[in-house]
Design a protein around this motif. Structure first.
Motif, mmCIF file in Angstrom:
data_model
loop_
_atom_site.group_PDB
_atom_site.id
_atom_site.type_symbol
_atom_site.label_atom_id
_atom_site.label_comp_id
_atom_site.label_asym_id
_atom_site.label_seq_id
_atom_site.Cartn_x
_atom_site.Cartn_y
_atom_site.Cartn_z
ATOM 1 N N TRP A 529 0.846 -1.208 0.000
ATOM 2 C CA TRP A 529 0.000 0.000 0.000
ATOM 3 C C TRP A 529 0.870 1.242 0.000
ATOM 4 C CZ3 TRP A 529 -0.019 3.687 3.931
ATOM 5 C CH2 TRP A 529 0.640 3.328 5.118
ATOM 6 N N GLU A 542 -5.660 11.068 5.623
ATOM 7 C CA GLU A 542 -5.000 10.268 4.596
ATOM 8 C C GLU A 542 -3.575 9.949 5.025
ATOM 9 O OE1 GLU A 542 -8.529 11.533 3.222
ATOM 10 O OE2 GLU A 542 -6.949 13.020 3.586
ATOM 11 N N VAL A 708 -4.427 9.386 -8.628
ATOM 12 C CA VAL A 708 -5.345 9.249 -7.490
ATOM 13 C C VAL A 708 -5.734 10.651 -7.018
ATOM 14 C CG1 VAL A 708 -5.667 8.350 -5.147
ATOM 15 C CG2 VAL A 708 -4.249 7.085 -6.798
ATOM 16 N N LYS A 710 -7.776 12.700 -3.961
ATOM 17 C CA LYS A 710 -8.550 12.812 -2.723
ATOM 18 C C LYS A 710 -9.605 13.869 -3.008
ATOM 19 C CE LYS A 710 -9.129 15.169 0.350
ATOM 20 N NZ LYS A 710 -10.357 15.945 0.806
ATOM 21 N N VAL A 731 -8.426 6.722 -9.838
ATOM 22 C CA VAL A 731 -9.050 6.372 -8.565
ATOM 23 C C VAL A 731 -9.407 7.660 -7.842
ATOM 24 C CG1 VAL A 731 -8.699 5.340 -6.279
ATOM 25 C CG2 VAL A 731 -7.846 4.168 -8.321
ATOM 26 N N LEU A 733 -10.797 8.971 -4.103
ATOM 27 C CA LEU A 733 -11.065 8.633 -2.705
ATOM 28 C C LEU A 733 -11.986 9.700 -2.109
ATOM 29 C CD1 LEU A 733 -7.410 7.737 -1.623
ATOM 30 C CD2 LEU A 733 -9.195 6.166 -2.408
ATOM 31 N N ALA A 761 -13.914 5.131 -4.299
ATOM 32 C CA ALA A 761 -13.989 4.446 -3.003
ATOM 33 C C ALA A 761 -14.459 5.462 -1.977
ATOM 34 C CB ALA A 761 -12.629 3.878 -2.609
ATOM 35 N N ALA A 769 -9.827 2.781 2.667
ATOM 36 C CA ALA A 769 -9.556 2.433 1.265
ATOM 37 C C ALA A 769 -8.066 2.638 0.996
ATOM 38 C CB ALA A 769 -10.390 3.289 0.326
ATOM 39 N N VAL A 771 -4.728 2.450 -1.668
ATOM 40 C CA VAL A 771 -4.181 2.439 -3.026
ATOM 41 C C VAL A 771 -2.825 1.745 -2.956
ATOM 42 C CG1 VAL A 771 -3.353 3.853 -4.928
ATOM 43 C CG2 VAL A 771 -5.380 4.561 -3.629
ATOM 44 N N LEU A 780 -6.788 -0.869 -6.070
ATOM 45 C CA LEU A 780 -7.562 -0.311 -4.961
ATOM 46 C C LEU A 780 -8.135 -1.452 -4.135
ATOM 47 C CD1 LEU A 780 -8.955 2.192 -3.600
ATOM 48 C CD2 LEU A 780 -10.867 1.801 -5.176
ATOM 49 N N ARG A 782 -10.554 -2.136 -0.634
ATOM 50 C CA ARG A 782 -11.440 -1.576 0.380
ATOM 51 C C ARG A 782 -11.463 -2.508 1.590
ATOM 52 N NH1 ARG A 782 -13.831 -1.165 -4.683
ATOM 53 N NH2 ARG A 782 -14.517 0.933 -5.333
#
Length: 785
Positions: A529, A542, A708, A710, A731, A733, A761, A769, A771, A780, A782
């Motif tokens: 991760w 995060e 990704v 946020k 992705v 989040l 997610a 979640a 990544v 990804l 969860r």
């Protein structure tokens, strides 16, 4: 009253008490019409019973007479109280959100509102809730005749020092009250209290004793110093949000409120001392009664404390004086008198907990103690096991309905807590008694109570961290009724061998299904991760991994102590070189203090924003207390660690009204915007930037592309489609709280992200979640709720 039933308990007054309680409950939940209907039904039933027993005096005759009286009182005075509250003159202005000036009498000590999660021991943050009764009222300058109850939601700093019995003038906006009660309006107060009247002398004296108790407890650790006064007199002003959350999740929150058990312990200790001194029964009763009254005054003399005092007297009658036959009639009479005194108690969860806990002490615990002693268990151990187990059994339905969740560790936690509660309470009372006359000597019993308080803190902390410790449950009275049915079925199943086998099979099936889903699967954290969006409720946190195991950067800390700490624990993070706070809203900084728990932190970094002022002061205080530097990030700064690089891209917009702490949009737009480069690609962290800040980033030509994203502001609708297009994430989040009142995340925002090809997610539905880089590809995972 006739012959006492041979069962050992006299149940004859129970129907009258249940009638008053249930009738008032239905009148408040369903409407005023339900109370006279229930009262009339009780009168008819009582008349039929009395007619049947005419000419004789069977043993149930006094119970039927009491039922008749309760029906008349329910259909008469209680119904009139309900109608008066329903038709109070403040009701209509409250429904229209009118501004009002009220002269009120404070009836309860101010209680801190912990929803923001950051207003702990530091005065100056958050709000307080204050119960009050209206003396006079003006709405839009016109006087209104009202004598109803109101609830004030007021600023912490200016209103937290008020005492019950004081008259004050408040100005604010009216709103309808929440939930069924006799409260006629809620008032969102603006400004400080005016024209403050004096408090009664006994309230001033009690507050001075509580202050002396808090000062004496300062020799303990901060958490223990906050917990001990709450165990003794229900003073939670020093209890941190993290401790409050841990006690709630462990099923121990009832220990921090004054209940009948507190008073029974204190009066019981006094009785024990008097028996050692060979005092006579009358002298013992008088002294124990005086101790009980003094303790009620010390705890505040509020309605909830008076209720606990009555229930404590009943429990003391049952356990300390050993008069089991008289305890149940006393309990029934107490219930009836309290509901007549204040019908709103019928819907008060605390009242239900007090009554049921006392009933458990009277009816259930003695039988369990006898059963255990017959099986060779020493009496002391049997009582220590039976009392908390009985209290949990009878109060579990109410606790489930009140919290909207069930603690599966509550039974074990209460059994393990029981040996420490009584000595901590007694030592705390001794500390309070000494603190006002000999402060130096008061530190000795406080120190003696320290190990008990630390044990309770440790127990709550570990119990709250058991995987799956809390299970969701329907909230409210219907949830309580459903839980009562489940408890009744469990009791019935344990009494019948065939049903015990069926129950065992059901539990095996539940364990086979629930445990793997909630505890074992999936593997967490997933190998490789690089970024995790933590499920912290309605807020952000995060975590960005470095190549050094156990070392990660944290961006934001969630709304309250605990959830971010738990997420970091699940990830195995014990070193944090940098904590970045994107901006100073409570849902991003509230969990800062708990991040330091068992971890080394290098520094705390913020952007240029300094509002809200209280949050900035508390962030600075937390950093100073833990001895870490407080840094300011400016645009263009680059920070490097093995496997992780951070670049500061914003804010390009700073709120020009630095003195306006209520401009939520302006504060959101001061969010620090970061671009993290990881082994899985770029991650864009956006805080709560809204339209203006997003537009500034686009206009400046900043390279926003990232694999990704946020999602800004918990997925709110205040985002530009052009901004999402510039990022073009694979992705997205979204950190939001389940069932939050803001409607986050917005359906339109989710649709825009999906249309752009992003895999979304959401922490409100998916939990944490992560990544990760999987064979060079972005993936990804969860964790699940």
């Amino acid at each position: 009253m006739g012959e006492v039933p041979p069962s050992g308990h006299d149940y004859r007054l129970v129907p009258a008490a249940v009638t008053l309680w249930l009738g008032a409950l239905l009148g408040l939940l369903w409407g005023c019409w339900a109370a006279p209907v229930a009262g009339t039904a009780a009168v008819l039933a009582a008349v039929a019973l009395l007619w049947r027993g005419r000419g004789t005096r069977p043993r149930w005759f006094p119970g039927a007479a009491a039922l008749l009286v309760s029906g008349v009182l329910l259909a008469g005075p209680v119904t009139l109280r309900l109608i008066a509250a329903r038709d109070d003159a403040l009701g209509a202005p409250a429904r229209h959100g009118a501004e009002a000036k009220l002269r009120v009498t404070v009836t309860e000590r101010p209680r801190p509102v912990r929803s923001a999660g950051f207003a702990d021991r530091q005065a100056g943050a958050g709000s307080v809730v204050i119960g009050a009764e209206v003396v006079s009222a003006e709405v839009r300058g016109r006087p209104i005749a009202s004598s109803g109850r109101v609830v004030l939601l007021a600023p912490f700093q200016q209103w937290s020092g008020l005492l019950p019995g004081q008259e004050v003038t408040a100005r604010g906006v009216l709103a309808p009250p929440r939930g069924p009660a006799l409260t006629v309006a809620a008032v969102s107060v603006r400004g400080p209290p005016a024209e403050i009247g004096p408090a009664p002398w006994w309230q001033r004296r009690a507050e001075s004793v509580r202050a002396a108790l808090r000062a004496a407890c300062s020799v303990l650790s901060p958490d223990a110093a906050g917990l001990l006064p709450s165990l003794v007199v229900g003073d939670t002003s020093g209890v941190s949000s993290q401790v409050d959350r841990e006690f709630t999740e462990a099923g121990l929150s009832h220990l921090m409120a004054v209940s009948g058990s507190n008073l029974a312990v204190v009066a019981g200790a006094a009785l024990l001392l008097l028996r050692v001194l060979r005092a006579g029964p009358r002298a013992s009763a008088l002294v124990a009664g005086a101790v009980l009254v003094g303790f009620v005054v010390l705890a505040g003399g509020e309605p909830s404390v008076l209720r606990a005092g009555v229930m404590g007297a009943v429990g003391l009658l049952a356990l300390a004086l050993g008069r089991a036959r008289s305890a149940l009639p006393a309990l029934a009479a107490a219930v009836g008198v309290l509901v007549l005194y204040d019908p709103a108690m019928a819907v008060n969860f605390g009242f239900a907990l007090s009554v049921l806990a006392t009933a458990g002490l009277v009816l259930v615990a003695p039988r369990w103690v006898m059963a255990m002693t017959r099986r060779g268990i020493p009496p002391g151990i049997a009582e220590g096991l039976a009392v908390p187990l009985a209290a949990f059994l009878v109060t579990a339905p109410v606790l489930a309905g009140m919290a909207g969740e069930v603690s599966v560790v509550s039974v074990a936690a209460n059994v393990l807590a029981a040996p420490a509660v009584a000595p901590a309470t007694v030592l705390g009372v001794v500390t309070a008694a000494l603190a006002t006359v000999w402060p130096e000597a008061a530190r000795l019993p406080a120190l003696a109570a320290g190990p008990e308080a630390e044990w309770l803190l440790t127990l709550a902390r570990h119990a709250s961290r058991v995987p799956g410790a809390l299970l969701p449950w329907p909230a409210g009275w219907w949830g309580a009724l459903l839980a009562a049915v489940v408890v009744a079925l469990l009791v019935l199943a344990f009494r019948r061998p065939a049903l015990r086998i069926a129950l065992a099979l059901v539990l095996v099936c539940v364990l086979l299904v629930v445990v793997p889903v909630r505890v074992i699967a999936p593997q967490w954290p997933p190998p490789g991760w690089v970024a995790v969006s933590c499920d912290v409720g309605q807020g952000d946190a995060e975590v960005l991994a470095t190549d050094d195991p156990g070392r990660a950067v944290l961006v934001d800390t969630g709304p309250e102590p605990g959830p971010a700490d738990a997420c970091l624990g699940r990830l195995g993070v014990d070193r944090i070189p940098l904590v970045v706070l994107s901006h100073l809203h409570a849902d991003h900084v509230g969990g800062l203090d708990s991040v330091f728990d068992g971890r080394s932190v290098g520094a705390v970094a913020v952007g240029p924003g300094r509002i809200p002022g209280w949050a900035w002061r508390q962030v600075a205080e937390v950093a100073s207390r833990h001895g870490v530097p407080l840094l300011e990030l400016d645009i263009g700064r680059r920070l490097d660690w093995p496997g992780l690089t951070l670049e500061v891209l914003g804010p390009h917009y700073v709120n020009p009204r630095q003195d306006d702490e209520t401009d939520g949009t302006g504060i959101n737009n001061t969010s620090v915007v970061l671009r993290a480069t990881t082994r899985a690609g770029r991650v864009l962290l956006t805080g709560d930037v809204e339209l203006l800040a997003q537009s500034a980033l686009l206009t400046d030509g900043t390279d926003l592309h990232a694999e990704v994203l946020k999602t800004p502001h918990h997925g709110s609708r205040y985002s530009l489609p052009q901004f999402f297009a510039a990022v073009s994430p694979r992705v997205a989040l979204v950190s939001a709280g389940a069932g939050n009142p803001y409607g986050h995340p917005s359906r339109s925002t989710m649709d825009t992200l999906a249309a752009g090809g992003a895999l979304v997610a959401r922490t409100d539905t998916d939990g944490d979640a992560a990544v990760l880089s999987q064979k060079g590809e972005l993936a990804l995972v969860r964790r699940g709720k």
